[in-house]
Design an enzyme around this catalytic site. Structure first.
Site, short mmCIF file in Angstrom:
data_model
loop_
_atom_site.label_atom_id
_atom_site.label_comp_id
_atom_site.label_asym_id
_atom_site.label_seq_id
_atom_site.Cartn_x
_atom_site.Cartn_y
_atom_site.Cartn_z
N THR A 115 -45.66 67.01 -79.70
CA THR A 115 -45.01 66.18 -78.69
C THR A 115 -46.04 65.39 -77.88
O THR A 115 -45.93 64.17 -77.75
CB THR A 115 -44.22 67.08 -77.74
OG1 THR A 115 -45.04 68.22 -77.45
CG2 THR A 115 -42.93 67.53 -78.35
N PHE A 136 -37.89 65.22 -71.47
CA PHE A 136 -38.26 66.63 -71.45
C PHE A 136 -37.04 67.56 -71.48
O PHE A 136 -37.14 68.73 -71.12
CB PHE A 136 -39.12 66.94 -70.22
CG PHE A 136 -40.48 66.30 -70.27
CD1 PHE A 136 -41.48 66.84 -71.07
CD2 PHE A 136 -40.77 65.15 -69.54
CE1 PHE A 136 -42.74 66.25 -71.12
CE2 PHE A 136 -42.02 64.56 -69.59
CZ PHE A 136 -43.02 65.11 -70.39
N CYS A 181 -38.10 71.41 -70.79
CA CYS A 181 -39.46 71.71 -71.24
C CYS A 181 -40.24 72.50 -70.19
O CYS A 181 -40.35 72.09 -69.04
CB CYS A 181 -40.19 70.40 -71.51
SG CYS A 181 -41.84 70.64 -72.13
C1 HEM Z 1 -38.66 72.38 -74.49
C2 HEM Z 1 -40.16 67.78 -74.89
C3 HEM Z 1 -44.76 69.20 -74.21
C4 HEM Z 1 -43.33 73.82 -74.55
C5 HEM Z 1 -38.68 71.01 -74.62
C6 HEM Z 1 -37.49 70.19 -74.75
C7 HEM Z 1 -37.92 68.90 -74.87
C8 HEM Z 1 -39.35 68.91 -74.82
C9 HEM Z 1 -37.04 67.67 -75.05
C10 HEM Z 1 -36.04 70.68 -74.77
C11 HEM Z 1 -35.59 70.93 -76.17
C12 HEM Z 1 -34.12 71.23 -76.33
O1 HEM Z 1 -33.29 70.86 -75.49
O2 HEM Z 1 -33.77 71.87 -77.34
C13 HEM Z 1 -41.53 67.77 -74.72
C14 HEM Z 1 -42.35 66.57 -74.66
C15 HEM Z 1 -43.64 66.97 -74.45
C16 HEM Z 1 -43.64 68.42 -74.40
C17 HEM Z 1 -41.83 65.14 -74.81
C18 HEM Z 1 -44.91 66.16 -74.31
C19 HEM Z 1 -44.97 64.90 -73.99
C20 HEM Z 1 -44.79 70.58 -74.22
C21 HEM Z 1 -45.95 71.40 -74.04
C22 HEM Z 1 -45.54 72.70 -74.17
C23 HEM Z 1 -44.11 72.70 -74.39
C24 HEM Z 1 -47.37 70.89 -73.79
C25 HEM Z 1 -46.30 74.01 -74.09
C26 HEM Z 1 -47.38 74.21 -73.54
C27 HEM Z 1 -41.95 73.82 -74.55
C28 HEM Z 1 -41.14 75.04 -74.60
C29 HEM Z 1 -39.79 74.63 -74.57
C30 HEM Z 1 -39.81 73.16 -74.51
C31 HEM Z 1 -41.67 76.47 -74.67
C32 HEM Z 1 -38.56 75.53 -74.58
C33 HEM Z 1 -38.19 75.88 -73.16
C34 HEM Z 1 -36.98 76.81 -73.09
O3 HEM Z 1 -35.98 76.57 -73.77
O4 HEM Z 1 -37.07 77.77 -72.33
N1 HEM Z 1 -39.80 70.21 -74.66
N2 HEM Z 1 -42.35 68.86 -74.56
N3 HEM Z 1 -43.69 71.39 -74.41
N4 HEM Z 1 -41.12 72.72 -74.50
FE1 HEM Z 1 -41.74 70.80 -74.42
#
Ligand code: HEM
Length: 459
Positions: free
Chosen positions: A269, A396, A403
């Protein structure tokens, strides 16, 4: 009140409704269908019924956690084979999601992320040094170098582990296994099961990659247990943390799954954002000039400090605008908790698979105006971002399942982009290049190549 049927493309027996489905970049198909059908349509994708939502009005309605819950999309469901109830792929009612969420939220807050600045800078300096040393003749694949950077950064910051990707010609074996694995998950989700059954080779490789990644995850945990360190990194928090609500700790299996979750969710991402942003800046020289002025004013020729990051509003506007036009996670999924009516007229049963097309919603003219397809960071400046209607910008994700790594990604991308723009003039290898997409679990630019020439800074 009256309900109306949800429009759908014509259906063909056996294959479903899709005749010319872009297997490589399904997003391209969804973009076309959204143009053709408007705010909502229903799709039969190899036997799976999907209701696709494209407009701000409908997606905003689904941002109500009383009526709708996140569902694990088919491609993510495949990834569960590896990371099961890790944060990203957990179903809402799985106990380990709650425990890990409560333990890790504080570890990902702004304060903790600031403590990771030096580790982030360590890896960022490796990228800058590489581009400087290779010089202007070298052809750079930004998606590749940024992926090395983000993988190394998340591993160093979250588990004090070094992949040393910049010292290897090929990406590290772990990265290769992961990319192959995610590609295959993605392919499986769009492949009829009868075809899948005829592909034992793909299945054997899939299994092998899974075992390799699991073994790396377990090895990192074993090494940490054998050589404890003081640092409050995410691994230590998971190893020693106790859930304040239930008094429970995470099992080693759950820890391993969340480590792999961070590596997967935390690198493709962010590298997508960095790569898209590089593209948009290069395509829009006036924006690049403004950004560089800001960086020169705030940072000058000195190494970037943590304090500098809060003084660059234009940089933030460029990041927001990039994430609006090209969110690396272009869709998310939800399902109604009970039978309901959407937009006052579309009946959907409880549990219906709704796919929220964030990529399309981010270009909805009712929110973004007639120039919605143009890259214009100014629309994110001077309080305009804060004045947007609720949920209009959501790269996010949303709500409890949003996220967890947002602050992490933000700081990492600020640092890296500011460093790149501070240090280099960038050139397209093919000056006529226009954005093309590639897609695994996330989307990023394809066939995009650049050269970087160190700026002639000194007197
Ligand atoms: C969840 C985008 C960076 C860890 C999500 C979701 C999105 C997203 C859209 C929700 C997914 C859903 O609804 O099914 C992004 C974008 C990023 C980014 C655009 C960077 C520009 C990161 C980073 C990490 C991370 C750096 C970890 C260090 C997670 C985790 C979830 C998540 C663990 C699940 C949270 C939960 O459901 O409890 N992300 N992410 N993401 N992201 Fe990110």
């Amino acid at each position: 009140s009256e309900t109306v049927p949800i429009p759908h493309p014509p259906r063909i027996p056996l294959i479903g409704s899709v005749t010319s489905f872009d297997r490589e970049v399904p997003l391209n198909t969804f973009i076309l269908l959204a143009k053709q059908y408007g705010e909502i349509y229903q799709l039969d994708l190899f036997g799976k019924i999907i209701v696709q939502l494209n407009s701000y009005a409908l997606i905003n309605e689904v941002c109500n956690e009383m009526r709708f819950k996140k569902t694990v999309a088919p491609a993510l469901a495949e990834v569960r084979d590896l990371i099961s109830d890790g944060l990203f792929t957990a179903h809402g009612d799985e106990e380990n999601w709650g425990i890990a969420h409560r333990l890790l939220m504080p570890a990902f807050n702004a304060q903790s992320i600031r403590g990771m600045f030096d580790d982030m800078k360590d890896i960022c300096d490796q990228l800058v040094l590489k581009w400087e040393r290779f010089g202007h003749d070298n052809i750079i694949d930004p998606a590749d170098d940024f992926t090395r950077l983000t993988l190394d950064t998340i591993a160093l910051c979250s588990m004090s582990y070094r992949f040393n990707s910049f010292y290897l010609t090929e990406p590290p074996q772990f990265a290769k296994a992961m990319v192959e694995y995610l590609k295959e998950c993605f392919a499986r989700a769009t492949r009829p099961s009868i075809v899948q059954a005829m592909m034992p080779g793909a299945s054997a490789k899939f299994q092998e990659n899974k075992e390799f990644m699991t073994s790396v995850g377990n090895k990192i945990i074993e090494e940490r247990k054998a050589n404890p360190i003081e640092k409050k990194d995410l691994l230590n928090i998971m190893l020693f943390g106790v859930d304040p609500k239930t008094g429970q700790r995470l099992s080693e299996d759950t820890i391993m799954r969340n480590l792999l979750t961070f590596l997967i969710a935390g690198h493709e991402t962010s590298s997508g954002l960095l790569t898209f942003m590089t593209y948009y800046l290069m395509k829009n020289p006036e924006t690049m000039r403004k950004l560089r002025n800001e960086i020169d004013e705030v940072v000058g020729q000195e190494p970037i400090q943590l304090e500098d990051l809060s003084k660059m509003p234009y940089l933030i506007a460029v990041m927001r605008e990039t994430l609006r036009l090209s969110p690396p996670t272009p869709q998310r999924s939800a399902a109604p908790v009970a039978d309901t009516v959407l937009g006052g007229k579309y009946f959907v049963k409880a549990g219906t698979y709704l796919r929220l097309h964030i990529w399309a919603m981010h270009k909805d003219p009712t929110i973004w105006g007639e120039d919605a397809n143009e890259f214009r960071p100014e629309r994110m400046l001077d309080g305009k971002f804060e004045a947007l209607p609720p949920n209009a910008w959501q790269p996010f994700g949303f709500g409890a399942r949003a996220c967890i790594g947002r602050a992490f990604a933000w700081q990492e991308v600020q640092l890296v982009m500011a460093s790149v723009v501070q240090k280099f003039d960038l050139f397209f290898v093919d000056p006529s290049y226009n954005l093309e997409l590639q897609m695994n679990l996330t989307v990023k630019p394809k066939n995009f190549h650049i050269r970087a020439r160190p700026r002639n800074l000194g007197p």
